[in-house]
Design an enzyme around this catalytic site. Sequence first.
Site, PDB file in Angstrom:
ATOM      1  N   GLU A  76       0.813  -1.224   0.000  1.00 48.77           N
ATOM      2  CA  GLU A  76       0.000   0.000   0.000  1.00 48.77           C
ATOM      3  C   GLU A  76       0.842   1.268   0.000  1.00 48.77           C
ATOM      4  OE1 GLU A  76      -2.582   0.654   3.416  1.00 48.77           O
ATOM      5  OE2 GLU A  76      -3.552   2.305   2.374  1.00 48.77           O
ATOM      6  N   ASP A  96      -1.057  -5.069   2.784  1.00 48.01           N
ATOM      7  CA  ASP A  96      -1.441  -3.874   3.536  1.00 48.01           C
ATOM      8  C   ASP A  96      -0.786  -4.013   4.911  1.00 48.01           C
ATOM      9  OD1 ASP A  96      -2.538  -1.710   4.771  1.00 48.01           O
ATOM     10  OD2 ASP A  96      -4.552  -2.012   3.946  1.00 48.01           O
ATOM     11  N   ILE A  98      -0.677  -2.119   7.599  1.00 53.41           N
ATOM     12  CA  ILE A  98      -1.643  -1.858   8.683  1.00 53.41           C
ATOM     13  C   ILE A  98      -2.956  -1.494   8.005  1.00 53.41           C
ATOM     14  CG2 ILE A  98      -2.221  -0.512  10.734  1.00 53.41           C
ATOM     15  CD1 ILE A  98       0.745  -0.061  11.223  1.00 53.41           C
ATOM     16  N   ASP A  99      -3.859  -2.440   7.970  1.00 51.67           N
ATOM     17  CA  ASP A  99      -5.183  -2.149   7.407  1.00 51.67           C
ATOM     18  C   ASP A  99      -6.049  -1.666   8.563  1.00 51.67           C
ATOM     19  OD1 ASP A  99      -7.172  -2.133   5.320  1.00 51.67           O
ATOM     20  OD2 ASP A  99      -8.128  -3.730   6.457  1.00 51.67           O
ATOM     21  N   THR A 101      -5.599   1.918   9.415  1.00 49.95           N
ATOM     22  CA  THR A 101      -4.611   2.854   9.979  1.00 49.95           C
ATOM     23  C   THR A 101      -5.255   3.833  10.959  1.00 49.95           C
ATOM     24  OG1 THR A 101      -3.212   2.667   8.032  1.00 49.95           O
ATOM     25  CG2 THR A 101      -2.915   4.642   9.360  1.00 49.95           C
ATOM     26  N   ASP A 227      -6.274  -3.999   0.433  1.00 48.80           N
ATOM     27  CA  ASP A 227      -7.256  -4.115   1.521  1.00 48.80           C
ATOM     28  C   ASP A 227      -7.982  -5.468   1.471  1.00 48.80           C
ATOM     29  OD1 ASP A 227      -7.055  -1.315   2.389  1.00 48.80           O
ATOM     30  OD2 ASP A 227      -8.131  -0.805   0.561  1.00 48.80           O
TER      31      ASP A 227
HETATM   32  C1  IPD Z   1      -8.641   1.315   4.898  1.00 51.41           C
HETATM   33  C2  IPD Z   1      -9.461   0.422   5.782  1.00 51.41           C
HETATM   34  C3  IPD Z   1     -10.856   0.983   5.934  1.00 51.41           C
HETATM   35  C4  IPD Z   1     -11.519   1.134   4.600  1.00 51.41           C
HETATM   36  C5  IPD Z   1     -10.683   1.966   3.673  1.00 51.41           C
HETATM   37  C6  IPD Z   1      -9.276   1.384   3.552  1.00 51.41           C
HETATM   38  P1  IPD Z   1      -6.027   1.530   5.366  1.00 51.41           P
HETATM   39  O1  IPD Z   1      -7.343   0.802   4.745  1.00 51.41           O
HETATM   40  O2  IPD Z   1      -9.548  -0.885   5.264  1.00 51.41           O
HETATM   41  O3  IPD Z   1     -11.642   0.152   6.710  1.00 51.41           O
HETATM   42  O4  IPD Z   1     -12.763   1.759   4.812  1.00 51.41           O
HETATM   43  O5  IPD Z   1     -11.298   1.948   2.398  1.00 51.41           O
HETATM   44  O6  IPD Z   1      -8.508   2.220   2.730  1.00 51.41           O
HETATM   45  O7  IPD Z   1      -5.850   2.803   4.605  1.00 51.41           O
HETATM   46  O8  IPD Z   1      -6.267   1.768   6.792  1.00 51.41           O
HETATM   47  O9  IPD Z   1      -4.939   0.561   5.078  1.00 51.41           O
END
Ligand code: IPD
Length: 283
Positions: A76, A96, A98-99, A101, A227
């Site tokens: 990412e 990812d 840290i999904d 964040t 994600d």
């Molecule tokens: C996000 C998370 C979030 C989702 C966003 C993603 P990130 O990933 O998965 O739940 O609603 O669309 O971008 O940016 O924290 O790796």
Amino acid sequence: MPELSKAELDRCLKEAIGIAKLAGLFMLDCMERNKELTAESKSTPVDMVTEYDKKVEDMILTRLAKEFPDFDMLGEESAYANGPPKLTNKPTWIVDPIDGTLSFMHKSFDCCTSIGLAVNKKAVLGVVYSPGLNELYTGVKGQGSFCNGVPLQVSPQTSLKNSLVSTHFPSFTRSPAFVDSLFNVWKELMKVPTQGCRAYGSAAIDMCSVAKGRLDAYFEVGICAWDVCAGAIIIEEAGGLVLDITGGEFDLENRRLLCTSSPELAKEILTIVKKLDLSTAKL
Ligand code: IPD
């Protein structure tokens, strides 16, 4: 591109589990020590990256590159280094670090590391580790999916009125038109009624929750391959469905998905989710 053999997938799984657990230690250390974080915004003021996202991604990609020098990599935080990312048919690690964040920054439980592997642009292996929940999810094509070693099975739910549904207000846009359109869909879901709607903070965890049967459906527009790659195979191997939000075939690069426990539920929820005005999404 030929599929990977069972022996190759076994090795990929072993490495990905070890690396995801290590990533979890980084996250826990930060969360438990209540560390002050340095964060910057990316595409929008609420699309955040911390120094931990970068540090963890660096660790994961370095280790994977050492073990699998012939595979492609998509992470990412480095994905846009050479322009917009494009998947190839080669085996590709999709990471990812840290999904969730935003949740991580707020020391909330709903964040994780998500490591997926795609071949011919389709997910074949996934590892999701949430240190806050102490849950390690794994899934391999044709071999089932598991949480902490226990086999996963989606819920037997076929009707929306008995379902718990999740969607997120994504960070890539908060344009008033998009937020209104999503709220209208949410309102309609509540009027059907579903048993409840939720909005947590990690796409990968919500997908694993569908696989585990603690959510019956999850949909989102704006998500990226990192994600959802790992979560997609974990759901499919638990007997669930991963579709495009329009009801068509899921595409890792299309930035939208609907996951459900059953085709019947997908058909019913689609009549409402299809009302989301995608033209307001500005992807
Ligand atoms: C996000 C998370 C979030 C989702 C966003 C993603 P990130 O990933 O998965 O739940 O609603 O669309 O971008 O940016 O924290 O790796």
